[in-house]
Enzyme design. Structure first.
Site, PDB file in Angstrom:
ATOM      1  N   SER A   1      -2.387 -22.278  -3.670  1.00 27.09           N
ATOM      2  CA  SER A   1      -4.242 -22.946  -3.959  1.00 27.09           C
ATOM      3  C   SER A   1      -4.595 -21.308  -4.105  1.00 27.09           C
ATOM      4  O   SER A   1      -5.839 -21.526  -4.311  1.00 27.09           O
ATOM      5  CB  SER A   1      -4.668 -23.226  -2.534  1.00 27.09           C
ATOM      6  OG  SER A   1      -3.975 -24.966  -2.859  1.00 27.09           O
TER       7      SER A   1
ATOM      8  N   LYS B   1      -8.975 -16.844  -0.168  1.00 24.76           N
ATOM      9  CA  LYS B   1      -8.797 -18.119  -1.142  1.00 24.76           C
ATOM     10  C   LYS B   1      -7.636 -18.284   0.090  1.00 24.76           C
ATOM     11  O   LYS B   1      -6.576 -16.967  -0.123  1.00 24.76           O
ATOM     12  CB  LYS B   1      -8.453 -18.241  -1.467  1.00 24.76           C
ATOM     13  CG  LYS B   1      -8.079 -19.738  -2.509  1.00 24.76           C
ATOM     14  CD  LYS B   1      -8.982 -20.920  -2.486  1.00 24.76           C
ATOM     15  CE  LYS B   1      -8.974 -22.580  -2.017  1.00 24.76           C
ATOM     16  NZ  LYS B   1      -7.922 -22.624  -1.432  1.00 24.76           N
ATOM     17  N   THR B   2      -7.208 -19.128   0.256  1.00 22.51           N
ATOM     18  CA  THR B   2      -5.749 -19.105   1.191  1.00 22.51           C
ATOM     19  C   THR B   2      -5.031 -20.287   0.006  1.00 22.51           C
ATOM     20  O   THR B   2      -5.115 -20.536  -0.942  1.00 22.51           O
ATOM     21  CB  THR B   2      -5.856 -20.401   2.299  1.00 22.51           C
ATOM     22  OG1 THR B   2      -6.560 -21.053   1.740  1.00 22.51           O
ATOM     23  CG2 THR B   2      -6.028 -19.612   3.283  1.00 22.51           C
ATOM     24  N   GLY B   3      -3.622 -20.175   0.318  1.00 25.14           N
ATOM     25  CA  GLY B   3      -2.961 -20.929  -0.287  1.00 25.14           C
ATOM     26  C   GLY B   3      -1.784 -21.141   0.745  1.00 25.14           C
ATOM     27  O   GLY B   3      -1.117 -20.265   1.379  1.00 25.14           O
TER      28      GLY B   3
END
Length: 278
Positions: A74, A213-215
């Site tokens: 993501s 932003k995470t993923g």
């Protein structure tokens, strides 16, 4: 000999400046740090890369792993949103993603929502809808323009290529892209870059603003859980540092209850240790 003397004198006078200019053009330096205790405390293994922009210096924990490619998961919602805006697939980030009626394990996904919220809650189905609007050709064109490397986009992988398959990106490449986004230097309208940057704000204090932003690439029969937190921190004094964290559960184990939160815990701890978050 007389006609050569002025030329030699000119070279002699300019030499210090030329040498100084050559020094300034040298690439960033690299410092290695040991953050083993921070990672071990969270039950994960991985790598951390920070670029100190004012010092033009990388600080790396496990630099060899920082050069290894992983699926972006993501974190790809950053370029995905930009490409959606640039192509007109998104009019703006208030465009609404309509829930398809399929109940999923993440309750926050099971509703209509603007894409601004879809990015923040990492709503995969919304971005799969967006991918089908954008199409393979537009992705290939815009990924090249953005110099966002390593993505393998085909008709059969159009709405999954950042989640599964052959796509890969390294922590160095993540930081290179984020540096250009933060500077609004990508080859697209600045209003689109500013809109996406605004959605990435994780924390604001009088001392700093943290963007990220995470993923999470979920575990499968072939792959372990693998997760990211990428972003940058802007200090009130004008200094900026960019970071990319990639982690997996230790010893190939399944993700435990700490795993999702470990990304922010580790990032905050490293930024505090390096003096950026204080």
């Amino acid at each position: 000999m007389l006609f050569r003397y002025p030329l030699l004198l000119l070279v002699w006078l300019l030499l210090p400046g030329l040498l100084a200019g050559s020094t300034r053009r040298q690439g960033p330096t690299m410092t290695q740090r040991d953050f083993d205790p921070i990672f071990q405390q969270q039950g994960v293994e991985g790598s951390f890369l920070l670029y100190d922009a004012p010092a033009r210096q990388f600080v790396a924990y496990r630099p060899d792993r920082c050069r290894k490619g992983f699926l972006p998961a993501s974190t790809f919602k950053i370029p995905n949103t930009l490409i959606g805006l640039a192509t007109g697939a998104l009019r703006d980030t208030s465009d609404v993603c309509r829930w398809d009626g399929v109940t999923r394990n993440f309750p926050q996904w099971n509703e209509d929502m603007p894409f601004a919220r879809a990015l923040r809650v990492s709503a995969v189905p919304c971005y799969q809808q967006l991918a089908r609007r954008i199409g393979v050709s537009a992705y290939q064109t815009w990924l090249r323009k953005l110099a966002y490397p390593g993505m393998v986009v085909t008709e059969s992988t159009l709405d999954t290529f950042w989640l599964d398959g052959e796509s890969r990106i390294t922590q160095f490449q993540q930081i290179d892209f984020l540096r250009r986004l933060q500077a609004e230097a990508l080859p697209m309208a600045k209003r689109h870059q500013r809109a996406v940057k605004q959605l990435l704000i994780l924390q604001e204090t009088p001392q700093y603003t943290l963007y990220g932003k995470t993923g999470w690439r979920f575990r499968s029969a072939r792959n372990p859980d693998n997760a990211w937190l990428v972003g940058w921190i802007e200090r009130a004094d004008g200094r900026t540092a960019f970071f990319a964290l990639n982690v997996e559960p230790a010893a190939g184990q399944p993700a435990d209850a700490r795993f999702a939160a470990s990304r922010r815990v580790i990032t905050d701890a490293v930024l505090q240790e390096l003096g950026w978050m204080k």
